[in-house]
Scaffold this motif. Structure first.
Motif, mmCIF file in Angstrom:
data_model
loop_
_atom_site.group_PDB
_atom_site.id
_atom_site.type_symbol
_atom_site.label_atom_id
_atom_site.label_comp_id
_atom_site.label_asym_id
_atom_site.label_seq_id
_atom_site.Cartn_x
_atom_site.Cartn_y
_atom_site.Cartn_z
ATOM 1 N N ARG A 27 0.845 -1.191 0.000
ATOM 2 C CA ARG A 27 0.000 0.000 0.000
ATOM 3 C C ARG A 27 0.886 1.248 0.000
ATOM 4 N NH1 ARG A 27 -4.644 -2.344 -0.162
ATOM 5 N NH2 ARG A 27 -5.002 -4.238 1.016
ATOM 6 N N GLN A 28 0.260 2.388 -0.147
ATOM 7 C CA GLN A 28 1.008 3.639 -0.230
ATOM 8 C C GLN A 28 1.931 3.823 0.971
ATOM 9 O OE1 GLN A 28 -1.429 7.066 -0.998
ATOM 10 N NE2 GLN A 28 0.311 8.232 -1.695
ATOM 11 N N SER A 29 1.486 3.456 2.168
ATOM 12 C CA SER A 29 2.322 3.604 3.369
ATOM 13 C C SER A 29 3.564 2.707 3.294
ATOM 14 C CB SER A 29 1.510 3.306 4.625
ATOM 15 O OG SER A 29 0.986 1.986 4.570
ATOM 16 N N ASP A 30 3.443 1.510 2.705
ATOM 17 C CA ASP A 30 4.596 0.620 2.545
ATOM 18 C C ASP A 30 5.610 1.234 1.594
ATOM 19 O OD1 ASP A 30 3.338 -1.477 4.095
ATOM 20 O OD2 ASP A 30 2.157 -1.973 2.326
ATOM 21 N N ILE A 31 5.132 1.833 0.510
ATOM 22 C CA ILE A 31 6.018 2.461 -0.467
ATOM 23 C C ILE A 31 6.727 3.658 0.177
ATOM 24 C CG2 ILE A 31 6.144 3.644 -2.703
ATOM 25 C CD1 ILE A 31 5.460 0.572 -2.810
ATOM 26 N N GLN A 32 5.978 4.430 0.952
ATOM 27 C CA GLN A 32 6.566 5.598 1.619
ATOM 28 C C GLN A 32 7.659 5.162 2.591
ATOM 29 O OE1 GLN A 32 5.855 8.631 0.570
ATOM 30 N NE2 GLN A 32 7.501 9.359 1.877
#
Length: 167
Positions: free
Chosen positions: A157-162
């Motif tokens: 998810r976006q948080s993992d990528i961040q």
């Protein structure tokens, strides 16, 4: 090890797609449609990465409609069944698609359309929907291939990528 990044239903979320490609450094990218031109833009921006693309139900005017709706390439020695999913009725039941992928002797089936991420293995077939990189904060799938077999599959998810970007 080979990394396959799976994107779908991007709906013009180019910055999220770009961040994922830059953070994950995939060897191969599959874009499963709904804004086919987004995948084409990423392929142009990252010409050293092999891209596979299929159109989705929203792509009638975003690409040449004669583009194949299904691809079944060998990626890292693994047969991958790639489609958007709308032609197989995946919103009501993915099993028609799963059956077709098994008939094609695929090790994995990649589809989108539902915007609901999933990644599981059933009867030696990986069933992967990356969700939508354009809605709900964004999600993608990352498949790792080693020695001509899928060694790992996960939804990011976006948080993992961040977290990856921040190191």
């Amino acid at each position: 090890m080979m990394k396959l990044l799976v994107l779908s239903d991007s709906h013009s979320a180019l910055s999220f797609m770009r961040r994922c490609i830059e953070a994950l450094k995939p060897d191969v990218v599959a874009h499963l449609g709904d804004h086919y031109d987004d995948g084409a833009a990423m392929a142009e921006e990252f010409p050293y990465i092999r891209f596979y693309q299929v159109p989705g139900n929203c792509d009638r005017y975003r690409c040449d409609w004669s583009e194949p709706q299904i691809l079944v390439p060998l990626i890292g020695g693994v047969r991958i069944f790639i489609t958007h999913g709308h032609l197989h009725g995946v919103k009501s039941n993915p099993y028609r698609l799963i059956s077709e992928a098994k008939k094609a002797d695929a090790a994995a089936v990649l589809f989108g359309h539902t915007h609901e991420a999933c990644c599981f293995c059933e009867d030696d077939l990986w069933v992967v929907n990356p969700g939508s990189c354009g809605y709900y904060g964004g999600s993608v799938a990352l498949i790792q291939i080693e020695k001509e077999r899928i060694s790992d599959c996960r939804i990011l998810r976006q948080s993992d990528i961040q977290t990856l970007i921040e190191g």
